[in-house]
Design a protein around this motif. Structure first.
Motif, PDB file in Angstrom:
ATOM      1  N   LYS A 101     -85.336  -9.467 -22.922  1.00 44.89           N
ATOM      2  CA  LYS A 101     -84.928  -8.562 -24.472  1.00 44.89           C
ATOM      3  C   LYS A 101     -84.075  -7.292 -24.215  1.00 44.89           C
ATOM      4  O   LYS A 101     -83.059  -7.191 -24.816  1.00 44.89           O
ATOM      5  CB  LYS A 101     -86.241  -8.130 -24.935  1.00 44.89           C
ATOM      6  CG  LYS A 101     -86.080  -7.432 -26.336  1.00 44.89           C
ATOM      7  CD  LYS A 101     -87.362  -6.915 -26.908  1.00 44.89           C
ATOM      8  CE  LYS A 101     -87.072  -6.317 -28.249  1.00 44.89           C
ATOM      9  NZ  LYS A 101     -88.509  -5.938 -29.092  1.00 44.89           N
ATOM     10  N   GLY A 104     -80.813  -8.796 -23.627  1.00 48.04           N
ATOM     11  CA  GLY A 104     -80.202  -9.232 -24.785  1.00 48.04           C
ATOM     12  C   GLY A 104     -79.433  -8.166 -25.594  1.00 48.04           C
ATOM     13  O   GLY A 104     -78.342  -8.193 -26.155  1.00 48.04           O
ATOM     14  N   ASN A 105     -80.315  -6.965 -25.711  1.00 49.28           N
ATOM     15  CA  ASN A 105     -79.782  -5.994 -26.328  1.00 49.28           C
ATOM     16  C   ASN A 105     -78.692  -5.216 -25.805  1.00 49.28           C
ATOM     17  O   ASN A 105     -77.656  -4.695 -26.516  1.00 49.28           O
ATOM     18  CB  ASN A 105     -80.622  -4.702 -26.575  1.00 49.28           C
ATOM     19  CG  ASN A 105     -82.088  -5.302 -27.290  1.00 49.28           C
ATOM     20  OD1 ASN A 105     -81.985  -6.020 -28.002  1.00 49.28           O
ATOM     21  ND2 ASN A 105     -83.406  -4.704 -27.153  1.00 49.28           N
ATOM     22  N   ASN A 110     -77.105 -11.342 -29.718  1.00 55.01           N
ATOM     23  CA  ASN A 110     -77.492 -11.735 -31.266  1.00 55.01           C
ATOM     24  C   ASN A 110     -76.383 -11.407 -32.251  1.00 55.01           C
ATOM     25  O   ASN A 110     -76.437 -11.795 -33.292  1.00 55.01           O
ATOM     26  CB  ASN A 110     -78.755 -11.220 -31.769  1.00 55.01           C
ATOM     27  CG  ASN A 110     -79.812 -11.890 -30.783  1.00 55.01           C
ATOM     28  OD1 ASN A 110     -79.844 -13.050 -30.413  1.00 55.01           O
ATOM     29  ND2 ASN A 110     -80.888 -11.025 -30.354  1.00 55.01           N
ATOM     30  N   ASP A 111     -75.527 -10.510 -31.771  1.00 59.98           N
ATOM     31  CA  ASP A 111     -74.401 -10.026 -32.768  1.00 59.98           C
ATOM     32  C   ASP A 111     -72.972 -10.692 -32.531  1.00 59.98           C
ATOM     33  O   ASP A 111     -72.699 -11.123 -31.547  1.00 59.98           O
ATOM     34  CB  ASP A 111     -74.118  -8.501 -32.314  1.00 59.98           C
ATOM     35  CG  ASP A 111     -75.305  -7.577 -32.388  1.00 59.98           C
ATOM     36  OD1 ASP A 111     -76.227  -8.125 -33.264  1.00 59.98           O
ATOM     37  OD2 ASP A 111     -75.513  -6.474 -31.739  1.00 59.98           O
ATOM     38  N   SER A 114     -70.882  -9.705 -29.455  1.00 60.03           N
ATOM     39  CA  SER A 114     -71.639  -9.997 -28.290  1.00 60.03           C
ATOM     40  C   SER A 114     -70.374  -9.609 -27.240  1.00 60.03           C
ATOM     41  O   SER A 114     -69.005  -9.837 -27.431  1.00 60.03           O
ATOM     42  CB  SER A 114     -71.888 -11.598 -28.043  1.00 60.03           C
ATOM     43  OG  SER A 114     -72.099 -11.728 -26.919  1.00 60.03           O
ATOM     44  N   LYS A 146     -76.696 -19.298 -28.904  1.00 59.74           N
ATOM     45  CA  LYS A 146     -76.269 -17.937 -29.392  1.00 59.74           C
ATOM     46  C   LYS A 146     -74.847 -17.672 -29.153  1.00 59.74           C
ATOM     47  O   LYS A 146     -73.920 -17.055 -29.930  1.00 59.74           O
ATOM     48  CB  LYS A 146     -77.287 -16.691 -28.882  1.00 59.74           C
ATOM     49  CG  LYS A 146     -78.574 -16.896 -29.458  1.00 59.74           C
ATOM     50  CD  LYS A 146     -79.480 -15.468 -29.031  1.00 59.74           C
ATOM     51  CE  LYS A 146     -80.762 -15.704 -29.544  1.00 59.74           C
ATOM     52  NZ  LYS A 146     -81.609 -14.754 -29.243  1.00 59.74           N
ATOM     53  N   ASN A 150     -71.769 -17.441 -32.017  1.00 56.72           N
ATOM     54  CA  ASN A 150     -70.936 -16.240 -32.136  1.00 56.72           C
ATOM     55  C   ASN A 150     -69.588 -16.605 -31.755  1.00 56.72           C
ATOM     56  O   ASN A 150     -68.904 -16.025 -32.266  1.00 56.72           O
ATOM     57  CB  ASN A 150     -71.498 -14.930 -31.305  1.00 56.72           C
ATOM     58  CG  ASN A 150     -72.887 -14.374 -31.835  1.00 56.72           C
ATOM     59  OD1 ASN A 150     -73.078 -14.573 -33.012  1.00 56.72           O
ATOM     60  ND2 ASN A 150     -73.800 -14.011 -31.089  1.00 56.72           N
TER      61      ASN A 150
END
Length: 192
Positions: A101, A104-105, A110-111, A114, A146, A150
């Motif tokens: 997590k 990933g942040n 998730n954006d 990225s 993902k 993206n």
């Protein structure tokens, strides 16, 4: 059923065709493809990609073959941010799920912005075919769907082939014969 070597031969022939590189015949869909293979054949696939990259020439083939190892990109980005040592400590203290997590942040996986997608976008020349490798090495830190979702928004002019150590049936990615990745419907199977 074709052997892996026959499928790799077919993939090499396909990427050299002008219609593949121009994304013709895809109903205006962006050219995103998956080449799936048994995970235990990873070393064979790696060697073949290395061979294709070595013999590819923009001057003779009309395109540049660009290979991105997603694992190497993740490690480079973590090192650039000075986050590697923290990752080791954080994993010992909090466990793998928490580090996934946190990474990933940091990488904004998730954006649409990225860092991985941004890296690929910045380093991809105009006349290219992009190979994405290292999917299995990144799991569970990075999920392939993902990146593709993206990347699809960022790169539209060159075909992208993700080499996937598992099964892809045109609807669902299954990693290591049992772990399902989220659906990715916009990718075509490169070779059956």
């Amino acid at each position: 059923m074709q052997s892996l070597e026959e499928r790799l031969d077919a993939a090499e022939r396909i990427i050299k065709t002008e219609s593949f590189r121009k994304n013709k015949g895809l109903g205006n869909e962006v050219g995103y493809y998956v080449f799936d293979y048994p995970a235990e054949k990873e070393l064979i696939v790696r060697e073949r990609i290395k061979y294709m990259k070595g013999k590819s020439s923009k001057w003779t083939d009309g395109f540049e073959l660009v290979v991105y190892d997603l694992y190497d990109i993740v490690i480079d980005l973590l090192e650039k941010e000075g986050f590697m040592e923290q990752c080791f400590k954080f994993e010992k203290k909090r466990g793998m799920e928490r580090i996934v997590k946190a990474v990933g942040n940091l990488l904004q996986v998730n954006d649409e912005t990225s860092l991985i997608v941004e890296y690929i976008q910045e380093h991809t020349p105009k006349d290219a075919v992009v190979f994405l490798v290292g999917i299995g090495k990144c799991y569970p830190m990075l999920r392939s769907h993902k990146v593709l979702n993206n990347l699809n928004q960022a790169i539209e002019s060159v075909p992208v082939v993700m080499f996937y150590p598992g099964k892809y049936d045109g609807q669902e990615l299954v990693l290591f014969s049992e772990i399902k990745d989220d659906n990715y419907y916009r990718a075509f199977k490169l070779v059956d």
